[in-house]
Design an enzyme around this catalytic site. Structure first.
Site, PDB file in Angstrom:
ATOM      1  N   ARG A   1      30.937 -44.989  -8.056  1.00  0.00           N
ATOM      2  CA  ARG A   1      32.324 -44.741  -8.144  1.00  0.00           C
ATOM      3  C   ARG A   1      32.874 -44.809  -6.919  1.00  0.00           C
ATOM      4  O   ARG A   1      32.702 -43.538  -6.476  1.00  0.00           O
ATOM      5  CB  ARG A   1      32.134 -43.920  -8.761  1.00  0.00           C
TER       6      ARG A   1
ATOM      7  N   THR B   1      39.681 -44.379  -5.565  1.00  0.00           N
ATOM      8  CA  THR B   1      40.260 -44.846  -6.475  1.00  0.00           C
ATOM      9  C   THR B   1      39.145 -44.637  -7.842  1.00  0.00           C
ATOM     10  O   THR B   1      39.820 -45.228  -8.921  1.00  0.00           O
ATOM     11  CB  THR B   1      40.468 -46.522  -6.483  1.00  0.00           C
TER      12      THR B   1
ATOM     13  N   ASP C   1      28.242 -34.142 -11.794  1.00  0.00           N
ATOM     14  CA  ASP C   1      27.247 -34.789 -10.719  1.00  0.00           C
ATOM     15  C   ASP C   1      26.004 -35.052 -11.074  1.00  0.00           C
ATOM     16  O   ASP C   1      24.910 -34.534 -11.078  1.00  0.00           O
ATOM     17  CB  ASP C   1      27.821 -35.228  -9.329  1.00  0.00           C
TER      18      ASP C   1
HETATM   19  C1  PRP Z   1      29.073 -41.773 -11.929  1.00  0.00           C
HETATM   20  C2  PRP Z   1      27.789 -42.209 -13.321  1.00  0.00           C
HETATM   21  C3  PRP Z   1      28.210 -43.458 -13.836  1.00  0.00           C
HETATM   22  C4  PRP Z   1      29.471 -43.330 -13.357  1.00  0.00           C
HETATM   23  C5  PRP Z   1      30.768 -42.681 -14.253  1.00  0.00           C
HETATM   24  O1  PRP Z   1      28.046 -42.449 -10.774  1.00  0.00           O
HETATM   25  O2  PRP Z   1      26.472 -41.552 -13.471  1.00  0.00           O
HETATM   26  O3  PRP Z   1      27.711 -44.955 -13.310  1.00  0.00           O
HETATM   27  O4  PRP Z   1      29.993 -42.244 -12.102  1.00  0.00           O
HETATM   28  O5  PRP Z   1      32.106 -42.717 -13.881  1.00  0.00           O
HETATM   29  P1  PRP Z   1      33.080 -43.807 -14.809  1.00  0.00           P
HETATM   30  O6  PRP Z   1      32.623 -43.490 -15.788  1.00  0.00           O
HETATM   31  O7  PRP Z   1      34.793 -42.872 -14.296  1.00  0.00           O
HETATM   32  O8  PRP Z   1      32.614 -44.690 -13.568  1.00  0.00           O
HETATM   33  P2  PRP Z   1      28.119 -42.397  -9.036  1.00  0.00           P
HETATM   34  O9  PRP Z   1      29.050 -43.739  -8.577  1.00  0.00           O
HETATM   35  O10 PRP Z   1      28.341 -40.135  -8.678  1.00  0.00           O
HETATM   36  O11 PRP Z   1      27.343 -42.681  -8.766  1.00  0.00           O
HETATM   37  P3  PRP Z   1      25.615 -42.402  -8.641  1.00  0.00           P
HETATM   38  O12 PRP Z   1      24.943 -42.960  -9.747  1.00  0.00           O
HETATM   39  O13 PRP Z   1      25.115 -43.070  -7.462  1.00  0.00           O
HETATM   40  O14 PRP Z   1      25.529 -40.801  -8.558  1.00  0.00           O
HETATM   41  N1  URA Z   2      30.180 -38.869 -12.929  1.00  0.00           N
HETATM   42  C1  URA Z   2      28.859 -37.818 -12.439  1.00  0.00           C
HETATM   43  O1  URA Z   2      28.035 -37.845 -13.014  1.00  0.00           O
HETATM   44  N2  URA Z   2      30.121 -37.188 -13.418  1.00  0.00           N
HETATM   45  C2  URA Z   2      31.487 -36.502 -14.289  1.00  0.00           C
HETATM   46  O2  URA Z   2      31.525 -35.770 -14.470  1.00  0.00           O
HETATM   47  C3  URA Z   2      31.493 -38.027 -13.960  1.00  0.00           C
HETATM   48  C4  URA Z   2      31.457 -39.110 -13.113  1.00  0.00           C
END
Ligand code: PRP
Ligand code: URA
Length: 208
Positions: A103, A107, A199
């Site tokens: 993400r 944005t 997270d």
């Molecule tokens: C997190 C999570 C999802 C996403 C959810 O990933 O694991 O993939 O955010 O958010 P959304 O519903 O708003 O799209 P992140 O981008 O933090 O990546 P990571 O898993 O590599 O930490």
């Molecule tokens: N991704 C995460 O890992 N945690 C949240 O709460 C939202 C997005």
């Protein structure tokens, strides 16, 4: 919210409480993600098709079944990775196809960085795995990819969903059922689920 299910199983609720706890360390966090994922997958696969087959027991012939559908597990990197093993134990012949998305912090839109799907679909039903359904951008984008690939049936298996992410999925992909351990209250201004668990990637991998 008819195609959304939040598990009512006490084991899931117990494990989710431990998962949310800020004092839970990465090792235990990974174990809990794995265990919750298996319990949710059990619920999400209750309608898989089977075909009849004979089986010879040590004592007699019997009628049995085997799974008919070819299953694909599709973890969204990184956090979805932790959901694979527990489910794979239940269905060892499933194929695992990784989708890399992160993400954008400004944005909150998903950015794709890894996708090695072959041209033709090799499975008939896919379980998208991602612990967090926040804005829903990552789940919608992954479902778009799998539909373009030609998968017939798609389900989303997550741990915590926000109402905003559930609505986003239902607006874009109303045919994709969503299986969660809990539906939380709202997103904060940084797109984190409240109360959530923080997270999910950082807590699994000890980063951040
Ligand atoms: C997190 C999570 C999802 C996403 C959810 O990933 O694991 O993939 O955010 O958010 P959304 O519903 O708003 O799209 P992140 O981008 O933090 O990546 P990571 O898993 O590599 O930490
Ligand atoms: N991704 C995460 O890992 N945690 C949240 O709460 C939202 C997005």
């Amino acid at each position: 919210m008819s195609n959304v299910s939040a598990s009512r199983h006490p084991l899931v609720a117990h494990k989710l409480t431990r998962l949310r706890d800020t004092h839970t360390d990465p090792k235990r966090f990974r174990e809990l993600v794995r265990e919750i994922a298996a319990l949710l997958a059990y619920e999400a696969t209750a309608d898989l098709a089977t075909v009849d087959r004979d089986v010879q027991t040590p004592l007699a012939n019997s009628r049995g079944v085997e799974l008919q559908e070819k299953i694909g597990l599709v973890p969204i990197l990184r956090a979805g990775l932790g959901m694979v093993e527990g489910i794979w134990d239940l269905m060892p012949s499933a194929e695992v196809w990784h989708i890399g998305l992160y993400r954008d912090e400004q944005t909150l839109k998903p950015v794709e960085y890894y996708n090695k799907l072959p041209v033709e679909p090799t499975v008939s039903v896919c379980l998208i795995l991602d612990p967090m359904l926040a804005t829903g951008g990552s789940a919608v984008a992954t479902t778009d990819v799998l539909k373009r690939w030609g998968v017939g049936r798609i389900k989303f298996v997550g741990v915590i969903g926000a109402p905003e992410g559930i609505k986003n999925m239902q607006d874009h992909h109303p045919d994709v059922p969503i299986y969660l351990a809990a539906i939380d209250d709202h997103l904060n201004d940084k797109g984190y689920i409240i109360p959530g668990l923080g997270d999910a990637g950082d807590r699994q991998f000890g980063t951040g």
